[in-house]
Write a protein that holds these residues in place. Structure first.
Motif, PDB file in Angstrom:
ATOM      1  N   ASP A  45       0.814  -1.211   0.000  1.00  0.00           N
ATOM      2  CA  ASP A  45       0.000   0.000   0.000  1.00  0.00           C
ATOM      3  C   ASP A  45       0.852   1.267   0.000  1.00  0.00           C
ATOM      4  O   ASP A  45       0.362   2.348   0.339  1.00  0.00           O
TER       5      ASP A  45
ATOM      6  N   PHE B 160       1.975   3.198  -2.323  1.00  0.00           N
ATOM      7  CA  PHE B 160       1.516   4.273  -3.206  1.00  0.00           C
ATOM      8  C   PHE B 160       0.017   4.559  -3.075  1.00  0.00           C
ATOM      9  O   PHE B 160      -0.505   5.411  -3.793  1.00  0.00           O
ATOM     10  N   THR B 161      -0.663   3.853  -2.185  1.00  0.00           N
ATOM     11  CA  THR B 161      -2.109   4.061  -2.028  1.00  0.00           C
ATOM     12  C   THR B 161      -2.514   4.390  -0.603  1.00  0.00           C
ATOM     13  O   THR B 161      -3.658   4.781  -0.365  1.00  0.00           O
TER      14      THR B 161
ATOM     15  N   ALA C  77       0.679   8.337   0.528  1.00  0.00           N
ATOM     16  CA  ALA C  77       0.811   8.124  -0.914  1.00  0.00           C
ATOM     17  C   ALA C  77       1.508   9.293  -1.607  1.00  0.00           C
ATOM     18  O   ALA C  77       2.342   9.095  -2.501  1.00  0.00           O
ATOM     19  N   ARG C  78       1.185  10.526  -1.210  1.00  0.00           N
ATOM     20  CA  ARG C  78       1.793  11.684  -1.861  1.00  0.00           C
ATOM     21  C   ARG C  78       3.296  11.737  -1.569  1.00  0.00           C
ATOM     22  O   ARG C  78       4.107  11.979  -2.469  1.00  0.00           O
TER      23      ARG C  78
END
Length: 479
Positions: free
Chosen positions: A327, A329-330, A334-335
């Protein structure tokens, strides 16, 4: 006259027994023979191999890298004149096993020739030489240039022919090549296995490192191809005060620090074009480019260069990784994950071979070559990473990077060099890994290079000068 019934029965029994023996003989000699020859408990093939020479392993110029020499007991053992080539050549020992090219080309170097006719149990041995694309002299020279420092270097032609593949530290394969391992051989093997420096690890193909700013090559190439940035775009930044302390990570606080940017500034602001943002390795620029692209696009382009794939090669290769947590990048960060990945940190882990392919793609009009060590393997394109026009633009940016930016110490007198440095944070509190990727000459590439010095610190002070020496040696080798 009526025959004696006892003699008659005895004759029938003898005939029946003879028939059974004939059938059994035929079964074992005709039907079961191939399986018997290949059974692991059958030591005859091993005895044949031990008493027969293996083929030699040769470099591109015919220099011997491995050969078989007979012992006083008639058993052949391997001899390795070029210890620096151990990560490539590997070793052969009938009891300890095979590694490197000794394993990859085992069927060519030596194999049992099974009998042509099924009723024959007599086997023979076939041996053949193997020629590599490797340059033994260049391999030895680069190994010496590392001077005992831990790290790796890959030098290849733009078409994928590997000229040098150095891993430091390494091991002495001669000490593992005895026919039957004695106490000294086993003690040496155990020492290698327990060594914290991991001399048995081929760092060039299986070592994994954060790539640092060398990954900005992927980020910028993706942004150019997808129109997320123009080649002539200029960024207007507020300077990061030299002595400021910011509550948010310095690469996401909107303020910029890179290269000699303070000398270019007017007041507390600076205007920086794409070429020099890359040459001076501005983290804010490439973090913002990653945010413009979005995670799916950035990861897609990284995969086009070969990330997360098993690189088809003649030695085992560990795939490079874009993330370690599913997870990353989610999730809630994520930013930050995307911005830090765009500038070469995040959870990226790469091999030097992978980064050599990134440089090769730029040198090769966007085509990622299939790397190869076996000289009889034809040159092939593995995949198309970026368009040719984008590759040419990146080539120009990489040339400016060496001519004017952090990579300037990688220059070679009289030759235009294209490249990118990277100083990659790894273990908190420890020096960063020092990287360089590039190729030369920039306008007509003949050699491609990727190198990393573990915990080497500043890439401008360590990796770039080392790259200059390696490029000079490589260009001389292919002259």
């Amino acid at each position: 006259m009526v025959p004696n019934r006892g003699i008659y029965r005895l004759a029938l029994a003898l005939y029946a027994g003879l028939a059974l023996v004939t059938l059994a003989f035929g079964y074992w000699q005709v039907i079961a023979a191939p399986g018997l020859l290949r059974r692991p408990e059958n030591t005859r093939p091993l005895e044949l191999l031990l008493h027969s020479p293996r083929g030699a392993i040769l470099d591109r110029n015919g220099t011997v890298l491995a050969r078989s020499v007979p012992g006083p007991d008639g058993i052949y053992r391997r001899e390795y004149p070029a210890v620096e080539a151990a990560p490539v050549v590997g070793y052969f020992n009938p009891s300890l096993g095979r590694a490197g090219i000794e394993a990859a080309a085992d069927g060519t170097l030596q194999r049992v020739r099974w009998p042509q006719w099924p009723w024959s149990l007599r086997a023979g041995v076939v041996a053949g030489d193997v020629r590599l694309t490797l340059d033994a002299g260049l391999q030895a020279q680069i190994f010496r240039l590392f001077g005992g420092r831990a790290g790796a270097a890959v030098v290849m032609a733009p078409d994928g022919a590997v000229l040098a593949l150095v891993s430091s530290p390494t091991f002495d394969p001669n000490r593992l090549a005895a026919g039957q391992p004695d106490e000294a051989t086993l003690a040496y093997l155990h020492t290698l296995q327990a060594d914290a420096g991991a001399p048995l690890l081929n760092r060039a193909t299986q070592g994994q490192y954060a790539p640092g700013s060398t990954f900005k090559t992927v980020t910028l190439a993706a942004a150019l191809e997808l129109g997320a940035v123009r080649a002539d775009e200029v960024f207007d930044y507020e300077l990061n005060p030299r002595d400021a302390s910011h509550p948010v990570p310095w690469h996401t606080n909107g303020l910029v620090t890179c290269g000699n940017i303070y000398l270019l500034a007017s007041g507390n602001r600076v205007r920086l074009d794409v070429a020099h943002a890359y040459a001076w390795s501005c983290n804010v620029t490439h973090a913002n480019l990653a945010l413009r692209l979005g995670a799916p696009a950035l990861l897609d382009y990284a995969r086009r260069f070969g990330f997360e794939s098993t690189i088809p090669f003649d030695l085992p290769v560990t795939p490079s990784r874009l993330q370690q947590r599913p997870d990353f990048f989610t999730g809630p960060e994520a930013r930050y994950a995307l911005a830090s990945t765009g500038m070469g940190q995040g959870e990226l882990l790469v091999t030097p071979l992978q980064m050599a392919l990134v440089a090769a793609a730029v040198a090769n009009d966007g085509r990622v070559p299939r790397p190869r060590l076996l000289a009889d393997r034809p040159a092939e394109t593995w995949r198309q990473a970026i368009r040719p026009d984008v590759a040419r633009q990146m080539r120009a940016f990489m040339t400016i990077s060496v001519a004017e930016g952090w990579a300037r110490p990688a220059g070679v007198a009289g030759v235009a060099v294209a490249g990118k440095t990277g100083t990659a944070e790894a273990v908190p509190g420890r020096p960063a890994h020092s990287w360089f990727i590039g190729f030369a000459p920039a306008d007509n590439p003949r050699v491609v290079l990727a190198l990393v010095v573990e915990e080497g610190g500043s890439s401008t002070q360590v990796a770039a000068p080392l790259a200059s020496q390696i490029l000079r040696a490589a260009l001389a080798a292919v002259r």
